[in-house]
Design an enzyme around this catalytic site. Structure first.
Site, PDB file in Angstrom:
ATOM      1  N   CYS A 192      36.902  38.017  43.271  1.00 27.00           N
ATOM      2  CA  CYS A 192      37.342  37.111  42.203  1.00 27.00           C
ATOM      3  C   CYS A 192      36.478  37.297  40.956  1.00 27.00           C
ATOM      4  O   CYS A 192      35.335  36.834  40.923  1.00 27.00           O
ATOM      5  CB  CYS A 192      37.260  35.670  42.701  1.00 27.00           C
ATOM      6  SG  CYS A 192      37.601  34.438  41.441  1.00 27.00           S
ATOM      7  N   CYS A 249      35.097  34.210  39.333  1.00 25.62           N
ATOM      8  CA  CYS A 249      34.057  33.526  40.102  1.00 25.62           C
ATOM      9  C   CYS A 249      32.754  34.308  40.056  1.00 25.62           C
ATOM     10  O   CYS A 249      31.697  33.746  39.794  1.00 25.62           O
ATOM     11  CB  CYS A 249      34.483  33.399  41.565  1.00 25.62           C
ATOM     12  SG  CYS A 249      36.186  32.838  41.775  1.00 25.62           S
ATOM     13  N   ASP A 250      32.839  35.592  40.338  1.00 20.62           N
ATOM     14  CA  ASP A 250      31.631  36.373  40.586  1.00 20.62           C
ATOM     15  C   ASP A 250      31.245  37.324  39.457  1.00 20.62           C
ATOM     16  O   ASP A 250      30.180  37.931  39.511  1.00 20.62           O
ATOM     17  CB  ASP A 250      31.793  37.160  41.898  1.00 20.62           C
ATOM     18  CG  ASP A 250      31.951  36.226  43.100  1.00 20.62           C
ATOM     19  OD1 ASP A 250      31.540  35.052  42.973  1.00 20.62           O
ATOM     20  OD2 ASP A 250      32.491  36.640  44.128  1.00 20.62           O
TER      21      ASP A 250
END
Ligand code: FAD
Length: 307
Positions: free
Chosen positions: A131, A134-135
């Site tokens: 993701c 997200c990351d």
């Protein structure tokens, strides 16, 4: 029977349970794995109001919040069939039980398609990520690869190029499959290299974290290694809706088609989160969506004739 039966216990299902229970109606939640994808998440830094947390901790907080209300939690239960009826909707579980409800909220989430190559599992959350929203920030200033040249892969590469030092985009086919506008944006970026016709064969590491990726040039058969710190796998997000095929309308990607209130094509059946056509698969979006579906279901119940 339940007034609202929720299938799936991720952020969407948990939020739906809290919202339904607070209406004082009989609420149940059946899920294979309470917590859902967040159980597999290391750090969460984008759920507004929680600066930083860990996935399992967040999952526990979801469960605690749901347990605070009068909700029947059926964990480790996998649904295998949905049987709509005129007044009662039935959900059949793998264990043979059949649950009845006046309304159902489907929140079975999705899963990232895996590469299935050596090193992918071993280095998951240690350089292998799925993701970019997200990351991505974890790889600031580092070198990464994005595997997959469809819309999500090319979007990820563009997104990451603004954060990381260098992006190698690896596509299996002879051409990228993303929209033309994304492809030309990608081509304009100085720190992105695209490799076509390349099959990823291994993610390598030093035992602790990722240090490279090996791919095979499909034309020559030769293997090459790229040194890097991160690999973003972007070869598809698969909704957990196989068990619903033929019962309600699914998109061509298998997502449950919902309207603005989370209503599906079957009256009394609502859906929320990653399993649906709602764009952008994120925790905060799934949670908001679960709340919306619960209010949609409540709205449906107060309008239906059955007392
Ligand atoms: P899910 O979380 O997928 O939950 C689905 C639920 O349904 C689970 O309880 C599952 O067991 C259950 N279920 C599935 N099939 C059945 C069935 N047939 N019968 C019964 N139950 C079933 N998002 C962020 O916003 N921030 C992040 O930092 C972040 N990091 C991520 C890291 C990783 C590694 C992954 C995989 C995802 C990450 N995401 C992140 C995405 C986020 O986790 C999802 O968007 C979110 O969990 C979706 O919630 P959901 O409730 O729709 O589905």
């Amino acid at each position: 029977p339940f007034d609202v039966l929720i299938v799936g216990g991720g952020p969407a299902g948990a939020a739906a349970a809290v919202y339904a229970a607070r209406k004082g109606i009989r609420t149940g939640i059946a899920s294979e794995r309470f917590g859902g994808q967040v159980l597999d998440t290391l750090g969460i830094e984008n759920f507004v109001s929680i600066k930083e947390t860990e996935g399992p901790k967040f999952a526990l907080a979801l469960e605690e919040h749901v347990r605070h209300y009068d909700v029947e939690i059926m964990n480790l239960q996998r649904a295998k069939a949905l049987k709509p009826g005129r007044q009662m909707i039935e959900v059949e579980l793998e264990n043979g039980a059949a649950l009845k409800a006046r309304s159902v909220i489907l929140s079975t989430g999705a899963r990232w398609r895996k590469l299935g190559v050596p090193g992918e599992e071993q280095y998951r959350n240690k350089g292998v990520a799925y993701c970019p929203h997200c990351d991505g920030p974890l790889f600031k200033g580092k070198r990464v690869a994005v595997v997959g040249g469809g819309n999500s892969g090319v979007e990820a590469a563009i997104d990451l190029a603004g954060i990381v030092q260098h992006v190698t985009l690896i596509e299996f086919g002879e051409q990228l499959r993303a929209d033309a506008v994304l492809q030309s944006k990608l081509a304009s970026l100085p720190n992105v290299k695209t490799i076509l016709n390349a099959q990823t064969t291994e993610v390598t590491g030093d035992g602790q974290k990722v240090n490279g990726l090996v791919y095979k040039d499909r034309a020559s058969g030769e293997e090459h290694r790229v040194e890097l710190e991160g690999v973003f796998v972007q070869i598809g997000l698969v909704p957990n809706t196989e068990w619903l095929k033929g019962t309600l309308e699914l998109s061509r990607h298998g997502e449950i088609v919902v309207d603005a209130k989370g209503q599906t094509s079957v009256p009394g059946v609502f859906a929320a989160g990653d399993a649906t056509t709602v764009p952008f698969k994120q925790i905060i979006i799934a949670a908001g969506d679960g709340a919306k579906a619960a209010l949609g279901a409540f709205d449906h119940l107060i309008r239906s004739s059955v007392p």
